[in-house]
Design a protein around this motif. Structure first.
Motif, PDB file in Angstrom:
ATOM      1  N   LEU A  29      -7.052   1.955  -2.501  1.00  0.00           N
ATOM      2  CA  LEU A  29      -6.273   1.924  -1.262  1.00  0.00           C
ATOM      3  C   LEU A  29      -7.176   2.101  -0.044  1.00  0.00           C
ATOM      4  O   LEU A  29      -6.991   1.431   0.988  1.00  0.00           O
ATOM      5  N   GLN A  76      -6.716   5.895 -11.716  1.00  0.00           N
ATOM      6  CA  GLN A  76      -7.288   6.943 -10.874  1.00  0.00           C
ATOM      7  C   GLN A  76      -8.456   7.619 -11.582  1.00  0.00           C
ATOM      8  O   GLN A  76      -9.486   7.898 -10.959  1.00  0.00           O
ATOM      9  N   THR A  86       0.826  -1.212   0.000  1.00  0.00           N
ATOM     10  CA  THR A  86       0.000   0.000   0.000  1.00  0.00           C
ATOM     11  C   THR A  86       0.861   1.263   0.000  1.00  0.00           C
ATOM     12  O   THR A  86       0.417   2.313  -0.483  1.00  0.00           O
ATOM     13  N   TYR A 135      -1.672  -1.130 -10.477  1.00  0.00           N
ATOM     14  CA  TYR A 135      -1.503   0.137  -9.763  1.00  0.00           C
ATOM     15  C   TYR A 135      -2.836   0.498  -9.104  1.00  0.00           C
ATOM     16  O   TYR A 135      -3.901   0.326  -9.700  1.00  0.00           O
ATOM     17  N   LEU A 136      -2.755   0.959  -7.867  1.00  0.00           N
ATOM     18  CA  LEU A 136      -3.949   1.140  -7.044  1.00  0.00           C
ATOM     19  C   LEU A 136      -4.330   2.604  -6.922  1.00  0.00           C
ATOM     20  O   LEU A 136      -3.488   3.449  -6.550  1.00  0.00           O
ATOM     21  N   SER A 137      -5.576   2.907  -7.211  1.00  0.00           N
ATOM     22  CA  SER A 137      -6.102   4.258  -7.069  1.00  0.00           C
ATOM     23  C   SER A 137      -6.294   4.591  -5.595  1.00  0.00           C
ATOM     24  O   SER A 137      -6.224   3.717  -4.716  1.00  0.00           O
ATOM     25  N   THR A 138      -6.557   5.863  -5.328  1.00  0.00           N
ATOM     26  CA  THR A 138      -6.841   6.287  -3.950  1.00  0.00           C
ATOM     27  C   THR A 138      -8.029   5.525  -3.388  1.00  0.00           C
ATOM     28  O   THR A 138      -8.023   5.077  -2.236  1.00  0.00           O
ATOM     29  N   ALA A 170       1.417   1.765  -3.431  1.00  0.00           N
ATOM     30  CA  ALA A 170       0.142   1.756  -4.160  1.00  0.00           C
ATOM     31  C   ALA A 170       0.197   0.801  -5.343  1.00  0.00           C
ATOM     32  O   ALA A 170      -0.154   1.158  -6.478  1.00  0.00           O
ATOM     33  N   GLN A 171       0.633  -0.439  -5.083  1.00  0.00           N
ATOM     34  CA  GLN A 171       0.689  -1.426  -6.158  1.00  0.00           C
ATOM     35  C   GLN A 171       0.455  -2.829  -5.605  1.00  0.00           C
ATOM     36  O   GLN A 171       0.674  -3.107  -4.428  1.00  0.00           O
ATOM     37  N   ARG A 183      -1.084   4.575 -13.942  1.00  0.00           N
ATOM     38  CA  ARG A 183      -1.558   5.110 -12.658  1.00  0.00           C
ATOM     39  C   ARG A 183      -2.622   6.180 -12.896  1.00  0.00           C
ATOM     40  O   ARG A 183      -3.638   6.243 -12.188  1.00  0.00           O
TER      41      ARG A 183
END
Length: 420
Positions: free
Chosen positions: A295, A394, A268, A289-292, A271-272, A390
């Motif tokens: 997360l 998002q 975290t 890849y993780l968005s807000t 963010a991946q 990314r």
């Protein structure tokens, strides 16, 4: 060996009752007697198991699937296991040895040319690099449709007429029929390579069953996406199930990849989420890849399951991942104006939205973890375009929230209109 004299209780299950037992939303048991029962899963599978106490602990040993293991055979095995427990021996340890011996016998029989034994060898040797789910699917097709018909025949004894009889029984489900024919063909291709036979009895039957054109999974328009997102939140499902659906959309991953996600794969801070090759359809590692929003979702989920291996564990067994059927059933219950929307449709929905809003094909293909046909392109794109990817995930998460807000506002307006 007759075991019936050891039984001093009445069994209750019958084939008729087992065949008519329908799956429910949650797994449930049908008790036969003496600790013997059949567990029926939401997906419809029925498994014999025996629950017993040994050294003061409750334990359980799986006997096998019904109807592959019939009522009489399950009770014979039950009697054997009860006798072991009475002597202080653990049936689980015996079953491990028994399974190993059975596999060894199957491989020995393969050299003698029996179809079932050789197909087991084919599963082991030719599909060893495939995913566990794919191997299980191929074995299930053999188990349900093929072995009962030609499993005991020698390889050179099987004729096109035998294969035709198998696929004709599946004519009402043409995709299954063709999958079974291709499966038999692949087994025989390997047998030819091993110089065990010279002809392939399934090859001449191509086209006997007409397979309808494949239909792509329905994707959602932007307005439908908003309605879908609101429907997921209002469904009242288990929090982990709802979170799994949302990560499915945020990540653009396949259902199996999300449900089998492990906390050890997720960073975290960066963010991946790195999915190992063995869990990917392409057999290549994939970075998500993780968005807000993703997360935030994972932060809440960690409070629920962070001390477990899986991000989305089963509600019934914490050491195994959530079953595919759990998400399938949730999608079937959703009522947002689009019938027959399935989990895989989330990938097409996300991809279409991003392409329509200016994101390049290369970025979207990387997000979907599609394998490049060109090896040169594949090597060039490996974990490339991080910044673009990314930005895309998002944008996707923000757009989902925006469409959900628009849908909610529209719903409020329509309610007010009705009231006036």
């Amino acid at each position: 060996m007759k075991m019936s004299r050891n039984r001093h209780f009445n069994y209750t299950l019958t084939p008729t009752r087992l065949n008519s037992a329908k799956p429910q939303e949650k797994p449930y048991k049908l008790t036969d007697g003496g600790g013997l029962f059949v567990l029926i899963q939401p997906g419809g599978s029925k498994t014999w198991a025996y629950q017993y106490r040994l050294d003061g602990r409750r334990r359980e040993v799986v006997i096998g699937r019904y109807p592959e293991i019939g009522v009489a055979d399950a009770r014979d095995r039950h009697a054997e296991y009860r006798a072991m427990v009475a002597q202080g021996n653990d049936p689980v340890a015996h079953k491990r040895t028994d399974d190993a011996e059975r596999n060894a016998r199957a491989l020995m029989e393969a050299d003698e040319g029996q179809f079932k034994a050789f197909s087991l060898k084919w599963l082991d040797e030719r599909l060893g690099n495939k995913s566990d789910g794919y191997r299980a699917q191929m074995r299930s097709l053999l188990d349900r449709f093929v072995w009962a018909e030609i499993g005991r025949k020698s390889l050179d004894e099987v004729r096109p007429a035998h294969v035709l009889a198998i696929i004709e029984k599946r004519r009402d489900t043409p995709n299954t029929a063709e999958n079974v024919r291709v499966l038999i063909q692949q087994v025989y291709n390997y047998a030819i390579q091993k110089l065990l036979v010279e002809t392939n009895p399934a090859l001449a039957l191509r086209g006997v069953i007409e397979v309808p054109k494949a239909e792509h999974h329905r994707h959602l328009s932007e307005s439908e996406l908003g309605a879908f997102w609101r429907a997921v939140g209002k469904q009242g499902a288990h929090p982990s199930t709802t979170a799994a659906v949302k990560l499915l959309m945020y990540s653009m991953c396949r259902k199996a990849e999300v449900l089998r996600a492990k906390w050890s794969e997720i960073d975290t801070d960066k963010a991946q989420w790195d999915i190992p090759a063995e869990r990917m359809k392409s057999r290549r590692p994939h970075r998500v890849y993780l968005s807000t929003q993703a997360l935030e979702l994972l932060e809440v989920q960690r409070a629920l399951t962070g001390d477990l291996e899986y991000v989305f564990p089963s509600a019934f067994r914490a050491n195994v991942p959530m079953a595919d059927a759990t998400l399938n059933h949730l999608f079937k219950r959703l009522d947002f104006g689009v019938p027959e929307f399935c989990p895989h449709g989330t990938r097409g929905t996300a991809a279409t939205l991003l392409r329509e809003h200016g994101f390049s094909r290369d970025v979207v293909e990387l997000l979907l973890a599609h394998t490049e046909r060109s090896q040169t392109a594949a090597s060039y794109h490996h974990h490339e375009l991080e910044a673009d990817r990314r930005r895309a995930v998002q944008y996707l998460a923000d757009e989902i929230e925006r469409q959900a807000a628009i849908s909610a506002a529209g719903n409020v307006v329509s309610i007010k209109a009705k009231s006036t």
